[in-house]
Scaffold this active site. Structure first.
Site, PDB file in Angstrom:
ATOM      1  N   GLU A 160     -29.621  19.820  -9.642  1.00  0.00           N
ATOM      2  CA  GLU A 160     -30.574  19.273 -10.617  1.00  0.00           C
ATOM      3  C   GLU A 160     -31.703  18.454 -10.001  1.00  0.00           C
ATOM      4  O   GLU A 160     -31.852  17.258 -10.275  1.00  0.00           O
ATOM      5  CB  GLU A 160     -29.826  18.433 -11.653  1.00  0.00           C
ATOM      6  CG  GLU A 160     -28.924  19.254 -12.544  1.00  0.00           C
ATOM      7  CD  GLU A 160     -28.314  18.464 -13.677  1.00  0.00           C
ATOM      8  OE1 GLU A 160     -27.782  19.087 -14.612  1.00  0.00           O
ATOM      9  OE2 GLU A 160     -28.359  17.212 -13.648  1.00  0.00           O
ATOM     10  N   GLU A 356     -22.743  24.174 -14.592  1.00  0.00           N
ATOM     11  CA  GLU A 356     -22.290  23.056 -15.433  1.00  0.00           C
ATOM     12  C   GLU A 356     -22.505  23.414 -16.891  1.00  0.00           C
ATOM     13  O   GLU A 356     -23.542  23.965 -17.270  1.00  0.00           O
ATOM     14  CB  GLU A 356     -23.079  21.762 -15.163  1.00  0.00           C
ATOM     15  CG  GLU A 356     -22.744  21.048 -13.885  1.00  0.00           C
ATOM     16  CD  GLU A 356     -23.507  19.726 -13.746  1.00  0.00           C
ATOM     17  OE1 GLU A 356     -23.901  19.141 -14.793  1.00  0.00           O
ATOM     18  OE2 GLU A 356     -23.713  19.290 -12.612  1.00  0.00           O
TER      19      GLU A 356
END
Length: 441
Positions: A160, A356
């Site tokens: 991320e 995720e």
């Protein structure tokens, strides 16, 4: 005995589909005195940065309890465990020994280790505003790959970079706490460059299964008014395409490349590294974002302060359930995202792995988490039916943990952690997922 939510069976995913769960080092390991400090240690030492005033000095004490946690993974029946390797721990004497032990334990339990090489815990001596940090990261990756590459096949470079840029460097709500707004763009470029150099380092070490974990979600305009449409398009470029286009297409979205540090020819050279071919593309998905024109006032949305001077405003998605974190629950957004990616990137898109997906809910009898995961697995299967090449799915997270600026107030785990005793208690969702995986075969 906790009763688990009764549902129709989850549709069968393709043979060889990889099922796993995810964690990150800073959020679970603890043992802070056995590694070098990270930017998160200095950030959480400042009053007011974490809502409950906590730190991750102990967290879930996974560093000392990893065998217990690997046993939970084996009992769950997952094929893989995505964890992150703490750069500050690797820098400490014998720091890699821990990951040696963890990888050995995973292999003995029949669980594939899937390390992420950077998950936000930068050593304090480094700064993503500095281009040299990308080179230092590649050196770190080489050290880790040389030590673990005989047992690790699947690697993730960076987690991320969008959030680390936005929250850590533009808005200052995460470590290192910089409030640079659009002056944070070099951080994005240097992380992407670090990813590309890490891919090259891993290839040099013989790795053949490499990806990145980028966060993505559909951007929905607040209305069909031109101002809202333009704001939503800008947000989509900033949070989605800025981090996908360079990796998959070897170029920045129009108007972005000239904002990156260095001469244009240097940026072009960097893009050749950034777009090194990948074996899979990791997607972290939580929810769509509804975006409109700026409203002229600072707001807090999803635990994040959004300054008034931003050229967009994030709005509530109405008439959908929300998690205990206040995040909207929109499983169909996952189908929309993945089919949209296939249409945008075509044959430049590698096989996808959902690296995720998860939610924050209180309680051990967590029926809402079961409903959330059930809905998102069905949405993922619809994307597969629509022709998207999806190879795996990782739940966030195995354990309740230190949830960054939220401290210990948010619980994303399939396993409940008592932060006083550190006792682990599998939740209803753990049993539900175990049954799903058994049915998948």
């Amino acid at each position: 005995m906790i009763r688990r939510m009764a549902t129709n069976p989850i549709p069968q995913f393709p043979a060889g589909f990889l099922w796993g769960v995810s964690t990150s080092a800073h959020q679970i390991e603890g043992a802070a005195d056995e590694r070098e400090p990270s930017v998160w240690d200095t950030f959480t030492a400042e009053p007011g940065t974490v809502k409950d005033g906590s730190t991750a000095a102990v967290a879930c004490d996974h560093y000392h309890r990893y065998r217990e946690d690997v046993a939970l993974l084996a009992g769950l029946g997952v094929g893989a465990y995505r964890f992150s390797i703490s750069w500050p721990r690797v820098n400490a004497p014998k720091g890699l020994d821990f990951y040696d032990r963890l990888v050995d334990e995973l292999c003995a339990a029949g669980v594939r280790p899937v390390p992420t090489l950077f998950h936000w815990d930068l050593p304090v001596a480094l700064d993503w505003l500095d281009r040299d940090t990308a080179a230092r990261f590649a050196e770190h990756v080489s050290v880790v790959a040389e030590r673990l590459g005989d047992r690790v096949q699947k690697w993730i470079t960076i987690n991320e970079p969008a959030e680390h840029t936005l929250l850590g460097h533009a808005l200052g709500t995460h470590a290192p706490g910089k409030r640079l707004l659009f002056d944070a763009l070099p951080v994005a470029h240097h992380q992407l460059l670090a990813h590309g150099l890490a891919v090259r380092a891993l290839r040099a070490a013989g790795a053949t299964d490499i990806g990145i974990a980028n966060s993505h979600g559909p951007t929905w305009p607040a209305s069909r008014e031109q101002a809202d449409m333009e704001a939503a398009d800008f947000y989509d470029v900033l949070l989605n395409r800025l981090f996908a286009d360079p990796v998959l297409l070897g170029r920045y979205p129009e108007g972005i490349g000239e904002l990156m540090p260095g001469a244009p020819e240097d940026v072009e050279t960097d893009l050749k590294a950034i777009s090194e071919p990948l074996d899979f593309y990791g997607v972290n998905y939580y929810a769509p974002t509804r975006v409109g024109a700026p409203q002229g006032t600072e707001i807090e949305f999803g635990g994040v302060r959004m300054p008034a001077e931003l050229p967009f405003s994030v709005r509530e998605i109405e008439d959908v359930p929300t998690t205990d974190f206040g995040w909207p629950v929109v499983p169909e957004g996952l189908t929309e995202l993945l089919t949209g990616f296939r249409e945008r990137y075509g044959d430049r898109l590698p096989p996808i792995v959902i690296t995720e997906n998860g939610c924050s809910y209180e309680g051990v009898d967590d029926q809402q988490r079961i409903a959330y995961l059930d809905g998102h697995l069905r949405a993922l299967h619809r994307a597969v039916e629509a022709g998207v090449d999806v190879r795996g799915y990782f739940v966030w997270s195995l354990l309740d943990n230190f949830e960054w600026a939220e401290g210990y107030a948010r619980r994303f785990g399939l396993v409940h952690v008592d932060y006083d005793t550190l006792a682990r208690t599998p939740k209803a969702s753990y049993g539900w997922l175990r049954d799903v995986l058994r049915a998948q075969g």
